[in-house]
Structures are given as structure tokens and as C-alpha cells.
Scaffold this motif. Structure first.
Motif, PDB file in Angstrom:
ATOM      1  N   HIS A 283       3.946   4.797 -12.099  1.00 48.02           N
ATOM      2  CA  HIS A 283       4.397   3.929 -12.145  1.00 48.02           C
ATOM      3  C   HIS A 283       4.684   2.962 -12.658  1.00 48.02           C
ATOM      4  O   HIS A 283       5.564   1.729 -13.471  1.00 48.02           O
ATOM      5  CB  HIS A 283       3.216   2.782 -13.175  1.00 48.02           C
TER       6      HIS A 283
ATOM      7  N   GLY B  95       3.552  -4.915  -5.692  1.00 48.80           N
ATOM      8  CA  GLY B  95       2.762  -3.979  -6.411  1.00 48.80           C
ATOM      9  C   GLY B  95       2.392  -3.761  -7.641  1.00 48.80           C
ATOM     10  O   GLY B  95       1.170  -5.074  -8.297  1.00 48.80           O
ATOM     11  N   LEU B  96       2.561  -2.666  -8.766  1.00 48.46           N
ATOM     12  CA  LEU B  96       2.079  -3.740  -9.703  1.00 48.46           C
ATOM     13  C   LEU B  96       2.945  -4.331 -11.126  1.00 48.46           C
ATOM     14  O   LEU B  96       1.904  -4.695 -12.193  1.00 48.46           O
ATOM     15  CB  LEU B  96       1.767  -2.049 -11.264  1.00 48.46           C
TER      16      LEU B  96
ATOM     17  N   ASP C  71       2.090  -9.266  -1.824  1.00 47.52           N
ATOM     18  CA  ASP C  71       1.970  -8.214  -1.539  1.00 47.52           C
ATOM     19  C   ASP C  71       0.590  -8.115  -0.696  1.00 47.52           C
ATOM     20  O   ASP C  71       0.058  -8.999  -1.377  1.00 47.52           O
ATOM     21  CB  ASP C  71       0.980  -7.513  -3.267  1.00 47.52           C
TER      22      ASP C  71
ATOM     23  N   ALA D  51      -3.881  -4.501  -6.015  1.00 52.27           N
ATOM     24  CA  ALA D  51      -2.647  -4.874  -6.814  1.00 52.27           C
ATOM     25  C   ALA D  51      -2.659  -6.687  -7.513  1.00 52.27           C
ATOM     26  O   ALA D  51      -1.720  -6.304  -8.709  1.00 52.27           O
ATOM     27  CB  ALA D  51      -1.447  -4.315  -5.774  1.00 52.27           C
TER      28      ALA D  51
ATOM     29  N   SER E 221      -1.232  -6.946 -11.206  1.00 49.38           N
ATOM     30  CA  SER E 221      -0.097  -7.230 -11.597  1.00 49.38           C
ATOM     31  C   SER E 221      -0.774  -8.454 -11.899  1.00 49.38           C
ATOM     32  O   SER E 221       0.887  -9.385 -13.063  1.00 49.38           O
ATOM     33  CB  SER E 221       0.994  -6.993  -9.575  1.00 49.38           C
TER      34      SER E 221
ATOM     35  N   SER F  72       2.569   2.113  -2.884  1.00 56.33           N
ATOM     36  CA  SER F  72       2.611   2.059  -4.035  1.00 56.33           C
ATOM     37  C   SER F  72       2.049   3.306  -4.619  1.00 56.33           C
ATOM     38  O   SER F  72       1.351   4.259  -4.066  1.00 56.33           O
ATOM     39  CB  SER F  72       2.297   0.803  -4.260  1.00 56.33           C
TER      40      SER F  72
ATOM     41  N   GLN G  75      -1.601   3.074  -5.090  1.00 57.69           N
ATOM     42  CA  GLN G  75      -2.192   3.495  -3.950  1.00 57.69           C
ATOM     43  C   GLN G  75      -2.422   4.683  -3.806  1.00 57.69           C
ATOM     44  O   GLN G  75      -3.353   5.446  -3.459  1.00 57.69           O
ATOM     45  CB  GLN G  75      -1.596   2.563  -2.671  1.00 57.69           C
TER      46      GLN G  75
END
Length: 320
Positions: free
Chosen positions: A5, A34-35, A55, A60, A64, A110, A113
Motif C-alpha cells: 500500500h 485508491g487508498l 475513484d 476505496a 481514503s 489498486s 483490490q
């Protein structure tokens, strides 16, 4: 957060955006949030920055959103695919042309995922054949495998996976699904081991890699969306604004390269001795070719192994 990550090429991304964002109110679009690792670092580095985060994956966005909550009303998160950028900007009161200071795209699947086995992205674990980045979308990998004619399936594998044995695999899938529809990735991986010649398996990496990439791109319409998103993102940049794109396979990188190169060249007709007004380059390339992660980062972050980074700065307003 696991090493998977860790944001890829984070320090380089921060350095590339610094001239466009520092010491002033600025707006940056993270088109693949994403994150939120890149976004969090950019917001921390630039206290006057407003971030618009897009996103297609609502999971996500939720994660985030928690990470970025400390930045308060400087963050606007939107459930959207990056080719929806013009309408997202309009909804937030920004013009679709010349209104933002930065656009970041960190393409591909990502780490979150990949880490959730049930999403079906990873060929290393048996899981439902899903591969939807947006779980609310309709098309799944299982539907592609079970309904596409052999010629269409071979086209997907060849064009999106650059698979040498596309037709051979497609024919094997069609024969196998006649006996029982595909539902799980483990069965597909077994078929691929049988369909790909042993010599290729020894030298070409895991036999499922290219097929899984192709199915994921088809399910999510990734290249088509990127083809629409790049012109929209470039048009959204103000003069002095910058775009940074991280790609993870050659098809993405090729499309990004073409999009940037097209606007980085003069539109003055050949043979004209002086640059015609308004016909000069609209972009200045900030990288020489595609930049890669160094050996140290590749060792500590597996996702950095295949990254290709390209960046550019808008130096002239977008053509009308």
C-alpha cells in the motif's frame, strides 16, 4: 498498511508537482484516488491545496475518506471514472478547461483490490471471476469468458494482454465452457497451464498473467476510458499546471506517451520559417522518456517493479 500500500514513486511525484502547487491556493485532481497515499502526502505538503479525488471503487473512496478526513473541507471525493472528469469539475464549480493546477493518475488495479481475494483480480488465489473495479458495474470476467465468441475473446487476449497464444486459449475456453460455465479463477488458471506451451511457461512468466490483465482491462473498459480521460485531463490544466501519470503496462504507457507527445510538438506547418501565433507546443515534457523506480524501491514495494512515470507542464492555453 502493508508494503503493497506504499504509494509508488511518492517523492518523485511530490517533486514534480511542487512548482505548480507551492505557496498558493491550488486545485489538484487525483483521478485514481485508491487508498489516498499520494493525496495525503500532497495535502500535507501544501496547506492551501484543495484536492478533488475520483475513484470508481466505492470501497476505496470510503477508506481514503477516512485517511484524508484530517484535511477537512480541502478534500472533495467523487465516485466516478476518470473519463468523467469534465462533469465532475463542472459539478464542483470548476471549468473543464484551464481550471486546475495538477492532475495525478496512478493507473491499473489498486493494491487494495489485489489484496481482497473475492474481487478476483489475483491469479494466485482461487476466487470468483469478478474483476470489477466498480462492484456496481454489470460486466464481470465470468460473463466475458462464458459469452464472448471465440474470435472476440481472442481479440481481447491479443489486444489487451499481448498474448501470443490468444486464439489457442480462446478455443480452449469455448470448449471448456460448453461442459460447464466458468465461475472461479482456479479453473481458468488450470486451463491456461494446459493451453500455454511448456516452453513459453518456462520463459514467459506465469501463464495466467496476460490473460488476467486482458480480462481486467476488458471488464473495466480501462484503455477506452484512459483514451477519453487524457485529453480531458490535459485540457483541464491551467498554464503552469502539471500532469503526472504512473502506468503499469505497455498499453497504458503507450497511450499516455502519445497523448503527451501530441501536445508537446509545434502545430506550425512544415516549411514555415517562424512559429505561427498560437501554434506552438502546448506542453513541456518533464521527463525524458518514462521514469522507473530505483532498485531500492522495487525491492521494498512490489507494485513499483513495473511502473512507468511520465509528466508534463502546460505552457500554452488549450486550443479552442
Amino acid at each position: 498498511m502493508s508494503t503493497a500500500h506504499v504509494p509508488v514513486l511518492l517523492e518523485r511525484v511530490l517533486a514534480l508537482f511542487e512548482p505548480a502547487l507551492s505557496d498558493r491556493p491550488a486545485v489538484l485532481v487525483d483521478a485514481t484516488l485508491g487508498l489516498g497515499g499520494h493525496a495525503d502526502a500532497l495535502l500535507s505538503a501544501h496547506p492551501a491545496l484543495t484536492l478533488v479525488g475520483l475513484d470508481r471503487d466505492p470501497n476505496a473512496l470510503a477508506r481514503s475518506g477516512e485517511r484524508l478526513a484530517r484535511h477537512g473541507d480541502r478534500v472533495h471525493l467523487v465516485h466516478a471514472v476518470y473519463d468523467e472528469l469534465p462533469s465532475v469539475l463542472a459539478d464542483l464549480g470548476h471549468r473543464a478547461t484551464g481550471s486546475v493546477d495538477g492532475v495525478l493518475m496512478d493507473l491499473g488495479v489498486s493494491s487494495m483490490q489485489l489484496d481482497v481475494a473475492e474481487r478476483g483480480f489475483a491469479y494466485s488465489r482461487d476466487a470468483p471471476l469478478d474483476m470489477r473495479m466498480d462492484p456496481t458495474a454489470e460486466l464481470t470476467a465470468a460473463e466475458v469468458l462464458n459469452t464472448y465468441p471465440a474470435a472476440d475473446l481472442a481479440r481481447v487476449l491479443r489486444d489487451y494482454g499481448e498474448e501470443r497464444f490468444a486464439r489457442r486459449i480462446a478455443d480452449a475456453v469455448v470448449a471448456a465452457r460448453a461442459k460447464e460455465p466458468f465461475t472461479r479463477s482456479g479453473r481458468l488458471v488450470e486451463l491456461l497451464y494446459d493451453a500455454v506451451p511448456a516452453a513459453s511457461r518456462r520463459t514467459g512468466g506465469h501463464p495466467a498473467k496476460r490473460t488476467f490483465q486482458a480480462l481486467r482491462i476488458e471488464v473495466n473498459g480501462e484503455l477506452a476510458a484512459l483514451g477519453r480521460a487524457m485529453p480531458a485531463a490535459l485540457a483541464a490544466l491551467r498554464v503552469g499546471g502539471r500532469i503526472v501519470v504512473e502506468s503499469y503496462h505497455s498499453l497504458e504507457d503507450r497511450l499516455v506517451k502519445r497523448s503527451l507527445a501530441e501536445l508537446a510538438k509545434s502545430r506550425t506547418p512544415p516549411g514555415v520559417p517562424v512559429e505561427l501565433p498560437g501554434h506552438g507546443p502546448q506542453l513541456r515534457l518533464l521527463t525524458r522518456g518514462a521514469e522507473q523506480a530505483d532498485e531500492q524501491e522495487r525491492e521494498h514495494n512490489s507494485r513499483a517493479a513495473s511502473v512507468r512515470l511520465r509528466a508534463a507542464e502546460r505552457i500554452q492555453e488549450a486550443a479552442a
